[in-house]
Design a protein around this motif. Structure first.
Motif, mmCIF file in Angstrom:
data_model
loop_
_atom_site.group_PDB
_atom_site.id
_atom_site.type_symbol
_atom_site.label_atom_id
_atom_site.label_comp_id
_atom_site.label_asym_id
_atom_site.label_seq_id
_atom_site.Cartn_x
_atom_site.Cartn_y
_atom_site.Cartn_z
ATOM 1 N N ARG A 147 0.826 -1.211 0.000
ATOM 2 C CA ARG A 147 0.000 0.000 0.000
ATOM 3 C C ARG A 147 0.859 1.259 0.000
ATOM 4 N NH1 ARG A 147 -5.414 -0.327 1.333
ATOM 5 N NH2 ARG A 147 -6.183 -2.463 1.471
ATOM 6 N N VAL A 148 1.972 1.217 0.702
ATOM 7 C CA VAL A 148 2.865 2.384 0.722
ATOM 8 C C VAL A 148 3.427 2.646 -0.671
ATOM 9 C CG1 VAL A 148 5.084 3.236 1.572
ATOM 10 C CG2 VAL A 148 3.460 2.191 3.165
ATOM 11 N N ILE A 149 3.835 1.602 -1.363
ATOM 12 C CA ILE A 149 4.383 1.758 -2.710
ATOM 13 C C ILE A 149 3.331 2.342 -3.649
ATOM 14 C CG2 ILE A 149 5.200 0.489 -4.740
ATOM 15 C CD1 ILE A 149 6.680 -1.362 -2.834
ATOM 16 N N LEU A 150 2.109 1.834 -3.587
ATOM 17 C CA LEU A 150 1.042 2.361 -4.436
ATOM 18 C C LEU A 150 0.729 3.817 -4.099
ATOM 19 C CD1 LEU A 150 -1.404 -0.695 -4.513
ATOM 20 C CD2 LEU A 150 0.122 0.085 -6.325
ATOM 21 N N ALA A 151 0.790 4.163 -2.823
ATOM 22 C CA ALA A 151 0.552 5.548 -2.418
ATOM 23 C C ALA A 151 1.647 6.473 -2.946
ATOM 24 C CB ALA A 151 0.460 5.645 -0.897
ATOM 25 N N VAL A 152 2.888 6.006 -2.917
ATOM 26 C CA VAL A 152 3.992 6.810 -3.432
ATOM 27 C C VAL A 152 3.830 7.041 -4.934
ATOM 28 C CG1 VAL A 152 6.477 6.825 -3.879
ATOM 29 C CG2 VAL A 152 5.619 6.111 -1.639
ATOM 30 N N VAL A 153 3.438 5.997 -5.665
ATOM 31 C CA VAL A 153 3.240 6.129 -7.107
ATOM 32 C C VAL A 153 2.149 7.156 -7.410
ATOM 33 C CG1 VAL A 153 2.503 4.921 -9.198
ATOM 34 C CG2 VAL A 153 4.069 3.808 -7.608
ATOM 35 N N ARG A 154 1.076 7.151 -6.613
ATOM 36 C CA ARG A 154 -0.043 8.075 -6.851
ATOM 37 C C ARG A 154 0.319 9.519 -6.592
ATOM 38 N NH1 ARG A 154 -2.912 4.221 -3.976
ATOM 39 N NH2 ARG A 154 -3.138 5.604 -2.168
ATOM 40 N N THR A 155 1.367 9.773 -5.826
ATOM 41 C CA THR A 155 1.717 11.158 -5.505
ATOM 42 C C THR A 155 2.316 11.912 -6.690
ATOM 43 O OG1 THR A 155 3.914 10.510 -4.689
ATOM 44 C CG2 THR A 155 2.110 10.576 -3.081
ATOM 45 N N PHE A 156 2.799 11.212 -7.702
ATOM 46 C CA PHE A 156 3.401 11.862 -8.860
ATOM 47 C C PHE A 156 2.333 12.119 -9.925
ATOM 48 C CE2 PHE A 156 6.971 9.727 -6.874
ATOM 49 C CZ PHE A 156 7.981 10.672 -6.965
ATOM 50 N N PRO A 157 2.017 13.375 -10.220
ATOM 51 C CA PRO A 157 1.030 13.662 -11.274
ATOM 52 C C PRO A 157 1.522 13.182 -12.638
ATOM 53 C CG PRO A 157 1.473 15.604 -9.916
ATOM 54 C CD PRO A 157 2.519 14.588 -9.578
ATOM 55 N N GLU A 158 0.577 12.933 -13.540
ATOM 56 C CA GLU A 158 0.946 12.435 -14.863
ATOM 57 C C GLU A 158 1.899 13.379 -15.582
ATOM 58 O OE1 GLU A 158 -2.221 12.743 -13.821
ATOM 59 O OE2 GLU A 158 -3.500 11.117 -14.556
#
Length: 215
Positions: A64-75
């Protein structure tokens, strides 16, 4: 005056740089990016899904932490990074949308996995089935409709995102739109905006209809 007097000649010119061509490229960027992210998200979802246990799980929490980190970067930030890595063009846009979508789809897929009925899996195990049998015949049949529905929803979002990625050089309709704005060609801006509105509206309608069929 661009919306009132759009440049209709730009709709199709047959040179690969007209509105129809760049909108098709935009849809292709969104589609390929979504397909890539959907497949990559599945193992991440099983990683991040909470097990049916009360104590803290390092495995699911780390996922979940990894997925949250990925989501923090806008496209658009990812697009700039990939343009530096692979050069400008549609490929950078595909990678940007694909990576960003993993964060969102992985989370939604994980929640779908957590909500499944474990009864079928337990039944398969009780008659001697192994973990692979449970996955193939009990878990996946329950979650695949939800996976498909979430992927269609993500495709809707990716189409909107892909329309602006070209403004940083990641291909699609954003590039001619930016050029038209810079040259103050408002009639060209008008027809591009009309094309974006029509395309996004059609995609939203079709995606919504398909998701209702799956639901």
């Amino acid at each position: 005056m661009g919306i009132v007097q759009p440049d209709w000649h730009y709709v199709y010119q047959g040179n690969g740089e007209d509105l129809v061509s760049v909108m098709l490229q935009t849809l292709a960027i969104a589609f390929v990016g979504t397909i890539i992210s959907a497949f990559i998200s599945i193992p991440f979802a099983f990683w991040a899904a909470k097990r049916r246990q009360r104590h803290f799980s390092v495995v699911s929490t780390s996922g979940r932490v990894i997925l949250a980190v990925v989501r923090t970067f806008p496209e658009i930030v990812l697009a700039i990074m990939f343009i530096k890595a692979v050069g400008p063009g549609a490929f950078a846009g595909v990678l940007a949308l694909g990576v960003h979508s993993v964060g969102m789809l992985g989370k939604l897929f994980a929640e779908s996995i957590e909500a499944i009925d474990i009864g079928p899996s337990e039944s398969i195990a009780s008659v001697g089935g192994n973990a692979v049998n449970g996955l193939m015949f009990a878990t996946l049949p329950q979650v695949l409709p939800a996976f498909a529905s979430y992927s269609l929803y993500r495709f809707e979002i990716s189409v909107r995102s892909a329309t602006i990625l070209g403004m940083v050089g990641a291909g699609g309709v954003g590039t001619p739109l930016l050029f038209a704005i810079q040259t103050r060609s408002w009639s060209r801006v008008g027809i591009i905006l009309i094309g974006i509105i029509i395309t996004v509206t059609i995609i939203d309608y079709l995606s919504g209809w398909l998701r209702k069929q799956l639901g």
